[in-house]
Scaffold this motif. Sequence first.
Motif, PDB file in Angstrom:
ATOM      1  N   CYS A  17       0.820  -1.227   0.000  1.00 26.51           N
ATOM      2  CA  CYS A  17       0.000   0.000   0.000  1.00 26.51           C
ATOM      3  C   CYS A  17       0.847   1.267   0.000  1.00 26.51           C
ATOM      4  CB  CYS A  17      -0.941  -0.005   1.200  1.00 26.51           C
ATOM      5  SG  CYS A  17      -2.203  -1.274   1.088  1.00 26.51           S
ATOM      6  N   TYR A  19       1.823   2.983  -2.399  1.00 22.86           N
ATOM      7  CA  TYR A  19       1.308   3.945  -3.368  1.00 22.86           C
ATOM      8  C   TYR A  19       0.300   4.888  -2.719  1.00 22.86           C
ATOM      9  CZ  TYR A  19      -2.949   1.088  -3.724  1.00 22.86           C
ATOM     10  OH  TYR A  19      -4.124   0.408  -3.451  1.00 22.86           O
ATOM     11  N   VAL A  20      -0.501   4.376  -1.784  1.00 23.01           N
ATOM     12  CA  VAL A  20      -1.489   5.222  -1.111  1.00 23.01           C
ATOM     13  C   VAL A  20      -0.782   6.211  -0.192  1.00 23.01           C
ATOM     14  CG1 VAL A  20      -3.465   5.257   0.460  1.00 23.01           C
ATOM     15  CG2 VAL A  20      -3.317   3.507  -1.300  1.00 23.01           C
ATOM     16  N   TRP A  23       0.433   9.013  -2.242  1.00 22.50           N
ATOM     17  CA  TRP A  23      -0.688   9.910  -2.562  1.00 22.50           C
ATOM     18  C   TRP A  23      -1.020  10.785  -1.377  1.00 22.50           C
ATOM     19  CZ3 TRP A  23      -4.456   5.747  -4.879  1.00 22.50           C
ATOM     20  CH2 TRP A  23      -3.998   5.370  -6.146  1.00 22.50           C
ATOM     21  N   LEU A  49      -9.410   6.499  -8.106  1.00 27.56           N
ATOM     22  CA  LEU A  49      -9.217   5.741  -6.880  1.00 27.56           C
ATOM     23  C   LEU A  49     -10.423   4.862  -6.585  1.00 27.56           C
ATOM     24  CD1 LEU A  49      -7.074   7.980  -6.614  1.00 27.56           C
ATOM     25  CD2 LEU A  49      -7.564   8.006  -4.183  1.00 27.56           C
ATOM     26  N   SER A  50     -10.145   3.703  -6.054  1.00 29.39           N
ATOM     27  CA  SER A  50     -11.227   2.836  -5.586  1.00 29.39           C
ATOM     28  C   SER A  50     -11.687   3.336  -4.218  1.00 29.39           C
ATOM     29  CB  SER A  50     -10.728   1.394  -5.468  1.00 29.39           C
ATOM     30  OG  SER A  50      -9.810   1.285  -4.394  1.00 29.39           O
ATOM     31  N   ASP A  53      -9.056   2.562  -1.722  1.00 26.87           N
ATOM     32  CA  ASP A  53      -7.940   3.501  -1.720  1.00 26.87           C
ATOM     33  C   ASP A  53      -8.288   4.776  -0.959  1.00 26.87           C
ATOM     34  OD1 ASP A  53      -6.363   1.782  -3.236  1.00 26.87           O
ATOM     35  OD2 ASP A  53      -6.876   2.742  -5.137  1.00 26.87           O
TER      36      ASP A  53
END
Length: 71
Positions: A17, A19-20, A23, A49-50, A53
């Motif tokens: 995770c 990448y989150v 962000w 984004l889901s 996310d």
Amino acid sequence: MTGKLPPDLESDYDGACDYVLSWFYEIFRGERLTYTEVMNWCNLTKRNLSAFDVDLLFTAERSWWKVKNDN
């Protein structure tokens, strides 16, 4: 310093995770995040984004505030 992580700090975390978190550091400016702010950031950066996310972003924010306010 040995460059090795002490055994009590070792983790099975595989970085899935990260990448989150990157962000979060892009969006966060030291004030409470809002869904509108996240949506506008998604539109500007062309990211889709889901819900998962988005939930992780707000979890990261809650953790940040908890650490900040505990000190």
